[in-house]
Design an enzyme around this catalytic site. Sequence first.
Site, mmCIF file in Angstrom:
data_model
loop_
_atom_site.group_PDB
_atom_site.id
_atom_site.type_symbol
_atom_site.label_atom_id
_atom_site.label_comp_id
_atom_site.label_asym_id
_atom_site.label_seq_id
_atom_site.Cartn_x
_atom_site.Cartn_y
_atom_site.Cartn_z
ATOM 1 C CG HIS A 155 0.109 5.609 5.868
ATOM 2 N ND1 HIS A 155 -0.608 6.032 4.779
ATOM 3 C CD2 HIS A 155 0.348 4.287 5.674
ATOM 4 C CE1 HIS A 155 -0.803 5.012 3.961
ATOM 5 N NE2 HIS A 155 -0.243 3.932 4.476
ATOM 6 C CB SER A 356 3.077 -3.642 19.485
ATOM 7 O OG SER A 356 3.443 -3.991 18.190
HETATM 8 C C1 PLP Z 1 -0.652 4.271 10.446
HETATM 9 C C2 PLP Z 1 -1.463 4.215 9.190
HETATM 10 N N1 PLP Z 1 -2.218 5.259 8.855
HETATM 11 C C3 PLP Z 1 -2.958 5.269 7.739
HETATM 12 C C4 PLP Z 1 -2.970 4.195 6.906
HETATM 13 C C5 PLP Z 1 -3.798 4.226 5.667
HETATM 14 O O1 PLP Z 1 -4.953 3.495 5.891
HETATM 15 P P1 PLP Z 1 -5.809 2.904 4.663
HETATM 16 O O2 PLP Z 1 -4.923 1.939 3.959
HETATM 17 O O3 PLP Z 1 -6.977 2.278 5.363
HETATM 18 O O4 PLP Z 1 -6.205 4.047 3.817
HETATM 19 C C6 PLP Z 1 -2.213 3.063 7.211
HETATM 20 C C7 PLP Z 1 -2.208 1.902 6.333
HETATM 21 O O5 PLP Z 1 -1.543 0.935 6.500
HETATM 22 C C8 PLP Z 1 -1.430 3.077 8.373
HETATM 23 O O6 PLP Z 1 -0.653 2.048 8.708
#
Ligand code: PLP
Length: 406
Positions: A155, A356
């Site tokens: 992300h 998934s």
């Molecule tokens: C794999 C992954 N990690 C982290 C995040 C970030 O999460 P948040 O939006 O709850 O801060 C996301 C958000 O879509 C995500 O898909």
Amino acid sequence: MDLESYTATEEIAVKDTTQYDSDTDASSSDGDSFHPQLPAEAAERLQNLYEIVSERSEHLVGFPSCKDWDYSALFPFLSFPMNNVGDPYIESISKVSTRDIERDVLAFFADLLRAPVDKVWGYVTNGGTEGNLYGMYLARELYPTGMVYYSSSTHYSVVKNLHILRQQACEIQVQENGEMDYDHFRSIVMENTDKPAIVFCNIGTTMTEAKDDMNKIKAILDELEVSERYLHADAALCGVMCPFLPTRPAFDFADGANSMSISGHKFLGSPIPCGVVLAEKDLVEKIKRDISYIGAPDTTITGSRNAFTPLMLWYRIQSLGRDGIEKRVHMALDNAAYAEAKLKEMGIPAWRNRDSITVVFPEVHMDLKIKWQLATAKGASHLICMPNVTKTQIDAILADFAEYMN
Ligand SMILES: Cc1ncc(COP(=O)(O)O)c(C=O)c1O
């Protein structure tokens, strides 16, 4: 207030959302009776916003947000200035809180994620990003000279977090499905065996819901004799789902994670972004500072913390139960299989990672992206079959797709 005797209309100024029904004409209505505190122009703006948000949330299928919940029973709590400031496990002198409820939420997640009882600590965050930041913060305190390994499917917020923390990091290539390329991981670690390894594992990537395999990662670190290691699991969407999947992936504390982050507003669902971070307790001890002002140790990233989101998560967990969550996982998987099969029938090369709920297909027309809010990156769009996405809705989406194929 005694909640049992609570009636929204009589005892507390809780807004009845039916006042926002779309057939209400705000401009001609008596704005004063709907929003007595607001000037007419502001009341109309609020009405318009309600209509826009209602319409848009009907078409939200490209981002992993659930919306099939009803938290109206919790509205009375919006009357209090609740704040869970400080460590959730230690009573603060600030007492208008939901700290004990938060602890129950954390206990539920600790059990779900096979965390060692009494050896795990956590708190309810503002979302997955904060939990990931927390995990990397603990890792940095444990191994200040450590090298962080994260895959290119990670992300976007994680690179920013690493920058904030000034951690050394290497990006690892991915396989076609979005999962870490373990050969590339091995070759990069091989160049850095003198440094502790901090591995940021994706347990469900943003675009393809690919899961990095912690067993493979550990085996490579063993092979290269890197004993100083820290594994963080970013299970933003999938943390709640993985324990119930037909094939349980290697992803949790029993599989070797030192910390894990999950988003609360994703699979469980809440109108306010939130999440849970869990970490081994002895790691948290390293960063703890006692703050006399709040009468509790400062162990969390933010000072003031949301006390309403733990209540929502708790309410959701209580009302669904483990069985309810499991049913939702299977329903979502079933709908994803349906969407994938239907897209293929239409000649669209759709695919999914194993177990998934994210269905991936070639980038669609801009109109479809906008209407259905289909997240798109690197030439691929996706539809996430969250438990609130029905087969009827999938059919409606596919009917729109068909129009653009002609
Ligand atoms: C794999 C992954 N990690 C982290 C995040 C970030 O999460 P948040 O939006 O709850 O801060 C996301 C958000 O879509 C995500 O898909």
